[in-house]
Design a protein around this motif. Structure first.
Motif, PDB file in Angstrom:
ATOM      1  N   ASP A  73       0.805  -1.204   0.000  1.00  0.00           N
ATOM      2  CA  ASP A  73       0.000   0.000   0.000  1.00  0.00           C
ATOM      3  C   ASP A  73       0.851   1.273   0.000  1.00  0.00           C
ATOM      4  O   ASP A  73       0.517   2.255   0.658  1.00  0.00           O
ATOM      5  N   LEU A  74       1.941   1.218  -0.736  1.00  0.00           N
ATOM      6  CA  LEU A  74       2.801   2.399  -0.893  1.00  0.00           C
ATOM      7  C   LEU A  74       2.638   2.966  -2.300  1.00  0.00           C
ATOM      8  O   LEU A  74       2.403   2.223  -3.254  1.00  0.00           O
ATOM      9  N   PRO A  75       2.785   4.283  -2.445  1.00  0.00           N
ATOM     10  CA  PRO A  75       2.678   4.894  -3.773  1.00  0.00           C
ATOM     11  C   PRO A  75       3.761   4.359  -4.717  1.00  0.00           C
ATOM     12  O   PRO A  75       4.867   4.043  -4.288  1.00  0.00           O
ATOM     13  N   LEU A  76       3.428   4.254  -5.988  1.00  0.00           N
ATOM     14  CA  LEU A  76       4.319   3.676  -6.985  1.00  0.00           C
ATOM     15  C   LEU A  76       5.227   4.714  -7.635  1.00  0.00           C
ATOM     16  O   LEU A  76       4.845   5.875  -7.773  1.00  0.00           O
ATOM     17  N   PRO A  77       6.417   4.267  -8.043  1.00  0.00           N
ATOM     18  CA  PRO A  77       7.331   5.202  -8.707  1.00  0.00           C
ATOM     19  C   PRO A  77       6.755   5.719 -10.026  1.00  0.00           C
ATOM     20  O   PRO A  77       5.861   5.115 -10.606  1.00  0.00           O
ATOM     21  N   THR A  78       7.308   6.831 -10.472  1.00  0.00           N
ATOM     22  CA  THR A  78       6.811   7.453 -11.690  1.00  0.00           C
ATOM     23  C   THR A  78       7.343   6.755 -12.937  1.00  0.00           C
ATOM     24  O   THR A  78       6.628   6.579 -13.906  1.00  0.00           O
ATOM     25  N   CYS A  79       8.610   6.372 -12.879  1.00  0.00           N
ATOM     26  CA  CYS A  79       9.213   5.846 -14.111  1.00  0.00           C
ATOM     27  C   CYS A  79      10.356   4.885 -13.815  1.00  0.00           C
ATOM     28  O   CYS A  79      11.193   5.133 -12.947  1.00  0.00           O
ATOM     29  N   VAL A  80      10.352   3.791 -14.539  1.00  0.00           N
ATOM     30  CA  VAL A  80      11.493   2.881 -14.553  1.00  0.00           C
ATOM     31  C   VAL A  80      12.141   3.036 -15.925  1.00  0.00           C
ATOM     32  O   VAL A  80      11.510   2.766 -16.946  1.00  0.00           O
ATOM     33  N   TYR A  81      13.375   3.530 -15.928  1.00  0.00           N
ATOM     34  CA  TYR A  81      14.041   3.745 -17.210  1.00  0.00           C
ATOM     35  C   TYR A  81      15.120   2.684 -17.393  1.00  0.00           C
ATOM     36  O   TYR A  81      16.093   2.641 -16.647  1.00  0.00           O
ATOM     37  N   ALA A  82      14.927   1.823 -18.383  1.00  0.00           N
ATOM     38  CA  ALA A  82      15.877   0.725 -18.615  1.00  0.00           C
ATOM     39  C   ALA A  82      16.745   1.022 -19.825  1.00  0.00           C
ATOM     40  O   ALA A  82      16.278   0.994 -20.965  1.00  0.00           O
ATOM     41  N   HIS A  83      18.004   1.319 -19.568  1.00  0.00           N
ATOM     42  CA  HIS A  83      18.899   1.539 -20.700  1.00  0.00           C
ATOM     43  C   HIS A  83      19.451   0.214 -21.198  1.00  0.00           C
ATOM     44  O   HIS A  83      19.295  -0.823 -20.556  1.00  0.00           O
ATOM     45  N   SER A  84      20.127   0.249 -22.331  1.00  0.00           N
ATOM     46  CA  SER A  84      20.716  -0.965 -22.895  1.00  0.00           C
ATOM     47  C   SER A  84      22.178  -1.059 -22.480  1.00  0.00           C
ATOM     48  O   SER A  84      22.611  -0.373 -21.568  1.00  0.00           O
TER      49      SER A  84
END
Length: 524
Positions: A283-294
RNA sequence: GGCGAUGUAGCUCAGCUGGUUAGAGCGAAGGAUUCAUAAACCUUAGGUCGGCGGUUCGAGUCCGCCCAUCGCCA
């Protein structure tokens, strides 16, 4: 006094069984650029990195060397911390999964998951390879005719009790979340991978092991050790003290949730699916963005131990000795694998990028501008006399560059932000070529025109240097010094600093050579 | 094996819902110039837009098949 908007950015925690290499340096550098940019933009930034220190590999490596796992972890964690120093990285904290603050909070979180019935004790039956001490999948077992691919001995049917995270229960909520937040996983190609796999359906995942002991004990059932993903992922929360029972004594809860988890593509699934599901369960707020680089490859080939072509720390330090730290950062950001495809690290490419962007554009533009002010105005920036140059609008170009830079930074398009900043300098170059101040200078009656040209060039260079400062912190500090600007770019003020003005008028300027020309490397 | 992506000038890549002579940067060649770090500037480079077939008045741009490379999964 109103609170500044926060910005929370993280790297993955790095596994201490590895040696630091370009992959670690790259991820952390990207985060550093963004963190610097956000601080300059006035946000209250928390930039986290650290090390992941548990697990069977560390336990094994330590045993081989006859030392305690903690001793091994200490040794290698120190190496990772040294990297931060060598690279001048501006992380606000360094979390280690063996720290007591992390251990006790992970246990608290796991207890909560148990209470919420998101974690349960389950039984797993599978084919076990006794020599390798690992399970193989049914398909793989069938392929090898139910024998070990390593030893050739028969696999045995084994059962194991483990604690499972009820990932399958979050299928619908995750789908809805992805639907509502198209920017959650980036870049787009990575998001599509996750969506595709999500469609195949989710299965519960084990979060404990019993075949090794180097890890956080499961609360009230200590023969189980909490397995890597729960342990590691929760660092993002424990570093902020999210499960401490002292409330928010550390004062860090305001940073939650993360604006940006920057990761490599190999750990996308855990961050894009398991992590948000765990947070939903808690029940915690979720992150805005997961940025996966190569990934970086090296001179056209995948980096591997057998090829010995790893861009390791000593190699990186050689580049930094030759070209400088800022040049290294520039190459990482501009030529790196920010997108969905891997990038090739080439010595020749490094040199070319350095020469083209930094020597010929940034350095040269600063040089010719300061040189002319030195030569024609005794080093004192003239006031803009207001001459109109048909078709040229440097203030407008600066404003456009700033807008583009801001938009790029907001979406972690760091390469585009660099392009916006350097593009302004290209405009300055073009302006000089078109207005030819060096010819105007020969005519005493055109003094106002000359002043207008050089005042505007200097101001545009100043603004460009602001935009470049997160990427080239040391060199832009040098440039500021040459322009006699005293400024703390780490603590807000960007919008004001990037606005067109006449603040340079009257200030003393010295000619600069920011990036020395360097001879091309012989080999290659 | 399943799902997906990519394949455009020497290199790195742009080309949105199909429409006149396919673009940029870098590299290379030639030219002109000097404020500047032999830099910046101008011109040039003629690439069957992976291959074959199809839809269409017209296809890098849509469809099918094939080849190559890559990613995720198994």
């Amino acid at each position: 006094m109103t609170a500044r908007p926060t910005a929370y950015i993280t790297t993955p925690i790095y596994y201490v069984n590895d040696r630091p290499h370009i992959g670690h340096a790259y991820t952390t550098t990207l985060c550093d650029v963004w963190a610097r940019a956000m601080r300059f933009a006035g946000r209250d930034v928390f930039f986290l990195t650290g090390t992941d220190e548990h697990g069977v590999k560390v336990e094994k490596s330590a045993r081989e060397r006859g030392i305690d796992p903690q001793a091994l972890a200490d040794e290698n964690a120190a190496e990772f911390e040294r990297v931060l120093e060598v690279f001048g990285l501006t992380n606000d904290d360094f979390i280690r999964t063996t720290q007591s603050r992390h251990v006790r909070q992970v246990q608290a979180f796991v207890k909560r998951l148990l209470e919420m019935d998101a974690v349960y004790l389950g039984e797993f039956e599978g084919w076990y390879d006794e020599g390798q001490e690992e399970y193989v999948t049914e398909n793989r077992a069938r392929e090898t005719d139910y024998t070990s691919p390593i030893s050739g001995r028969p696999l045995v049917k084994a059962t194991e009790k483990n604690y499972y995270f009820r990932l399958s229960a979050f299928q619908e909520r995750l789908e809805a979340f992805f639907e509502a937040n198209p920017g959650f996983v980036r870049p787009e190609a990575r998001r599509n991978e996750v969506l595709g796999r999500l469609r195949d359906g989710l299965q519960d995942v084990p979060i404990t092991r019993t075949n090794f002991s180097w890890g956080i004990p499961f609360p009230d059932d200590e023969q189980h050790v909490i397995y890597v993903w729960i342990d590691a992922l929760l660092n993002y929360a424990t570093a902020l003290g999210m499960a401490e029972d002292d409330g928010d004594a550390g004062g860090r809860h305001r940073y939650w949730p993360a604006d940006l988890h920057v990761i490599g593509k190999e750990i996308l699934w855990f961050h894009a699916v398991i992590w948000p599901a765990v947070l939903m369960a808690l029940d915690l707020p979720l992150p805005t963005c997961v940025y996966a680089h190569s990934f970086w490859i090296s001179e056209g080939q995948k980096m591997s131990k057998s090829l010995g072509n790893f861009i390791d720390l000593p190699t990186i330090e050689r580049y930094m000795d030759t070209y400088g730290l800022d040049a290294w950062r520039w190459y990482m950001v501009v030529q790196g694998p920010l997108g969905a495809t891997d990038a090739d690290f080439q010595a020749a490419g490094f040199h070319e990028t350095y020469t083209t962007d930094l020597v010929n554009t940034v350095g040269n533009c600063a040089s010719r501008t300061t040189a002319m002010i030195g030569k024609y105005f005794d080093g004192v920036v003239p006031a803009d006399a207001g001459t109109v140059f048909e078709g040229w609008d440097l203030p407008g170009a600066a404003a456009t560059a700033f807008e583009r830079w801001t938009a790029a930074m907001a979406t972690f398009a760091l390469d585009d932000a660099c392009e916006a900043a350097i593009g302004l300098l290209r405009t300055v170059d073009a302006f000089i070529n078109a207005t030819e101040p060096f010819k105007v200078a020969k005519d005493e009656s055109r003094r106002d025109e000359l002043a207008s040209i050089l005042a505007r060039c200097a101001e545009a260079v100043r603004i460009a240097s602001m935009l470049l400062s997160p990427i080239l912190p040391a060199k832009m500090a040098e440039l500021r010094a040459a322009l006699s600007i005293d400024l703390d770019v780490a603590n807000g003020g960007l919008a004001e600093q990037a606005a067109w003005s006449d603040r340079l008028a009257g200030s003393t300027v010295t000619k600069v050579a920011l990036f020395p020309r360097i001879e091309a490397p012989q080999d290659a």
